[in-house]
Design a protein around this motif. Structure first.
Motif, PDB file in Angstrom:
ATOM      1  N   LEU A 255       0.835  -1.201   0.000  1.00 54.14           N
ATOM      2  CA  LEU A 255       0.000   0.000   0.000  1.00 54.14           C
ATOM      3  C   LEU A 255       0.872   1.255   0.000  1.00 54.14           C
ATOM      4  N   GLY A 256       1.926   1.252   0.798  1.00 56.47           N
ATOM      5  CA  GLY A 256       2.855   2.382   0.786  1.00 56.47           C
ATOM      6  C   GLY A 256       3.546   2.529  -0.560  1.00 56.47           C
ATOM      7  N   THR A 257       3.895   1.397  -1.178  1.00 53.75           N
ATOM      8  CA  THR A 257       4.513   1.431  -2.511  1.00 53.75           C
ATOM      9  C   THR A 257       3.549   2.014  -3.531  1.00 53.75           C
ATOM     10  N   ALA A 258       2.294   1.600  -3.469  1.00 54.41           N
ATOM     11  CA  ALA A 258       1.291   2.111  -4.402  1.00 54.41           C
ATOM     12  C   ALA A 258       1.129   3.619  -4.246  1.00 54.41           C
ATOM     13  N   ALA A 259       1.125   4.110  -3.009  1.00 55.63           N
ATOM     14  CA  ALA A 259       1.009   5.554  -2.784  1.00 55.63           C
ATOM     15  C   ALA A 259       2.201   6.282  -3.394  1.00 55.63           C
ATOM     16  N   PHE A 260       3.400   5.710  -3.269  1.00 54.55           N
ATOM     17  CA  PHE A 260       4.578   6.332  -3.884  1.00 54.55           C
ATOM     18  C   PHE A 260       4.431   6.400  -5.403  1.00 54.55           C
ATOM     19  N   ILE A 261       3.999   5.307  -6.018  1.00 52.92           N
ATOM     20  CA  ILE A 261       3.851   5.271  -7.477  1.00 52.92           C
ATOM     21  C   ILE A 261       2.882   6.355  -7.932  1.00 52.92           C
ATOM     22  N   VAL A 262       1.750   6.464  -7.253  1.00 51.98           N
ATOM     23  CA  VAL A 262       0.735   7.452  -7.639  1.00 51.98           C
ATOM     24  C   VAL A 262       1.284   8.866  -7.509  1.00 51.98           C
TER      25      VAL A 262
END
Length: 700
Positions: free
Chosen positions: A343-350
């Protein structure tokens, strides 16, 4: 810990004194090394929380040269070079370096030290101009231009520190490349950020799709599961081994076996084993009691466990869906920490992709960085470190707030708000204490770009597994043909999408027309390090590609029609000037500011826009923009031109629309509108054939 400043003769520190003077320390939470220590950790010099601090190992230097290099390293860190000297060397020079610059300079000096030692030189006073020349001509010298430039700069700084800052200079000679380094560099080639390949749409599209799904659709489920995991784990840590607890564990397992249901299982070394912590949390026991129960009944339960391994579902409902289908039946107890990491990785990508920030800026974001003004889009205020300098030209290790903020589209705001929920009261949105428990035991700060690179790769594999499980194989994230996804390629990919697909769709129908307008209007564009330069380069390359295709079509006998046909013919004659690639922002601006080269392909409307601000109909109110709004292209505009390829596409689209109109499933009113559109498309194609112009007759 701080140490008293113990001075040796000449005003320099003795072994008990500090390696760093107080004005150089920006991170006071880390111990400071002494001058005589064998290792100098540079953490105290680094204010960027997303940088992994480096260390200088003095025992890695040859003993005869070690103390001379130690003294020069102390000067490198603590004494600024004179401003006049730096100004004479160009804009890239700094009076003082960042911790990363200090470390890179140290690596070059260490290579020089070993080369000198191998060649029988045991003192820096023997470093003559010829010695420097011989060192540059060694077989193992850097072959890349950037690496070679760094080496020349480090060696020049070695001489300058000795000559200008040392109370008692050793006598290092001025290197022959000090004033004309370009003569000692390899040939110029594409370099830096502009040489980074953008991610292909086949990779970037699904990657963004799954990142957005986690942030906007699955985040509540994942955070609830992680909270439940924390509660159960804490409960197990506080439980006490009692006979009643052991009996409860035995009853729980016996009931599962009696009912023929699978046992909660984890896998160790490829073999199933009882989920001790999960079972202990469910029964109020402790893990070693569950293990003893298993040993007691091993002869019976081990074969059953291997034949009936089962999940460890958390008792909670799931709200997230994918097109109405639940994204999972349940969240496994042991998957909760991993899902939170994804979830933290996804937030970074966005955030990183949809803003165009550098990775380090994203990872250093603070709580409260996202602001929503009364008018205009939300803004994201970030700290910059790479280009932060003092008025005197010294690198500002503590960083500074960007003068102009980044534009935050809706998904970016959602990702920032999500990170604020995930990190509780932490100042940093990617704080190690919240995102990486193991690494935060070694240092403080934020996740590093290197750590995020590995997380993105793990996120891709997880998303592909989920896509397969949901029967959505078309949404798998393929490997990019140009290498790992990493973190540095997002900026280039965003610029590519804005320039190459104007007015079109990126991934989940996210339109970038307004984002481009906002960037051009000033957000994150006028401050050094923004994405504006990359956007200029990609736009100029798109223009050059369009001109080249038009030139080749006309050379092959193709024609062009429309109100702007003659302007298109004239622009095509200049295409050969762009046979070489565009690499720099200055080259790009030369193309973009030339009104005779303002040729923009619009595949969605089957035309080219030969942009003239005074004739444009796409923006009728307010100041005329520098580039067309292709998503608002008007049929009667005087900037339109069409080629033979566009006419072919118009005819093909007319046939497709006719097929839709003739379908028995198409309602009559809609069929009439579709037929009328097909007629208009054919009329446009026919008009092109009647009025097309050619530059010259094709060669027989």
């Amino acid at each position: 810990m701080t140490y008293p400043l113990v001075l040796a003769p000449g005003g320099l520190p003795g072994p008990p004194g500090p390696a760093f003077l107080p004005d150089r320390v920006v991170a006071d939470h880390t111990p400071l090394p002494r001058y005589g220590d064998a290792i100098w950790p540079l953490a105290a010099l680094e204010g960027n929380p997303a940088v992994q601090p480096k260390r200088l190992f003095w025992n890695s230097y040859p003993a005869p040269l070690r103390e001379q290099f130690r003294l020069l390293a102390w000067l490198l860190i603590n004494r600024p070079l004179p401003e006049r000297f730096v100004a004479e060397r160009g804009a890239a020079w700094r009076t003082r370096l960042s911790s990363v610059g200090v470390y890179q300079t140290h690596l070059c000096w260490r290579r020089l030290a070993h080369w000198l030692h191998e060649n029988g030189v045991h003192g820096l006073a023997s470093c003559t101009a010829q010695v420097f020349t011989d060192f540059l001509n060694r077989p193992a010298r850097p072959r890349g231009r950037v690496e070679a430039q760094h080496e020349l700069t480090a060696l020049t700084r070695l001489w300058a520190l000795d000559a200008l800052c040392a109370p008692q200079p050793v006598g290092i000679a001025e290197p022959p490349f000090s004033r004309a380094p370009a003569d000692f560099l390899p040939p110029l080639a594409a370099q830096g950020e502009n040489a980074i390949e953008p991610l292909t749409p086949a990779t970037m599209g699904p990657l963004l799709i799954w990142a957005l799904r986690l942030v906007e659709d699955f985040s509540d489920d994942i955070l609830t599961a992680h909270k439940l995991w924390q509660t159960m784990t804490a409960q197990v840590a506080q439980s006490r081994a009692t006979p009643a607890a052991r009996s409860a564990a035995r009853t729980y397992l016996s009931d599962l076996v009696a009912a023929g249901r699978p046992l909660p299982t984890t896998f160790r070394n490829g073999r199933p084993t009882l989920a001790l912590t999960y079972i202990a949390a469910r029964t109020g026991s402790v893990p070693h009691q569950v293990q003893r129960v298993m040993r007691t009944e091993r002869a019976h339960w081990r074969p059953y466990l291997e034949a009936h391994p089962g999940p460890c579902p958390l008792a909670m409902p799931l709200a997230g869906t994918v097109d109405g289908q639940p994204w999972a039946e349940a969240i496994d107890f042991y998957d909760a920490p991993t899902l939170r990491r994804h979830l933290g990785t996804a937030a970074f990508i966005v955030i990183n992709y949809l803003t165009g920030m550098r990775p380090g800026e994203t990872l250093a974001l603070r709580r409260g960085a996202c602001h929503t003004p009364d008018t205009g889009p939300p803004l994201l205020r970030a700290h910059t470190y790479k280009t932060a300098t003092t008025p005197e030209g010294s690198h500002l290790s503590s960083g500074r707030l960007r003068e102009t903020p980044w534009v935050a589209v809706g998904p970016v705001v959602s990702a920032v708000r999500l990170l604020e929920r995930m990190t509780g009261t932490s100042l940093l949105l990617f704080d190690l204490a919240e995102h990486d428990w193991y690494d935060q035991q070694r240092r403080r700060g934020a996740l590093t770009p290197e750590a995020m690179r590995d997380r993105i790769d793990a996120f891709r594999h997880w998303a592909n597994t989920l896509a397969d499980g949901l029967g959505r194989g078309a949404e798998r994230i393929p490997e990019d043909p140009h290498g790992p996804i990493g973190t540095a390629r997002f900026r280039r990919t965003l610029a590519w999408h804005i320039a190459r697909r104007p007015g079109g769709l990126v991934a989940l129908a996210l339109q970038y027309g307004h984002l481009r307008t906002a960037i051009s209007a000033g957000y994150a564009s006028r401050s050094r390090g923004g994405i504006h330069d990359l956007l200029d380069i990609e736009t100029a390359r798109t223009t050059a590609d369009t001109l080249t295709r038009l030139h080749e079509d006309l050379e092959d006998g193709g024609g062009v029609s429309g109100p702007a046909a003659r302007r298109a013919l004239h622009a095509a004659t200049q295409a050969p000037a762009f046979a070489g690639a565009l690499h720099t922002a200055r080259q790009a601006r030369e193309v973009l500011t030339n009104p005779q080269l303002a040729v923009h392909e619009n595949p969605h409307s089957y035309l080219m826009c030969i942009y003239d601000r005074d004739k444009a109909l796409c923006s009728r109110s307010g100041p005329r923009p520098e580039a067309p709004a292709l998503e608002r292209c008007q049929p009667g505009c005087a900037n339109i031109a069409r080629t033979d390829h566009h006419a072919t596409q118009l005819a093909a689209e007319a046939d497709h629309v006719d097929q839709q109109a003739g379908s028995p499933l198409t309602p009559s009113p809609l069929a009439q509108r579709l037929s009328a559109r097909a007629t208009r498309l054919r009329e446009l194609a026919a008009t092109h054939q009647r009025t097309r112009l050619i530059s010259e007759e094709p060669t027989p």
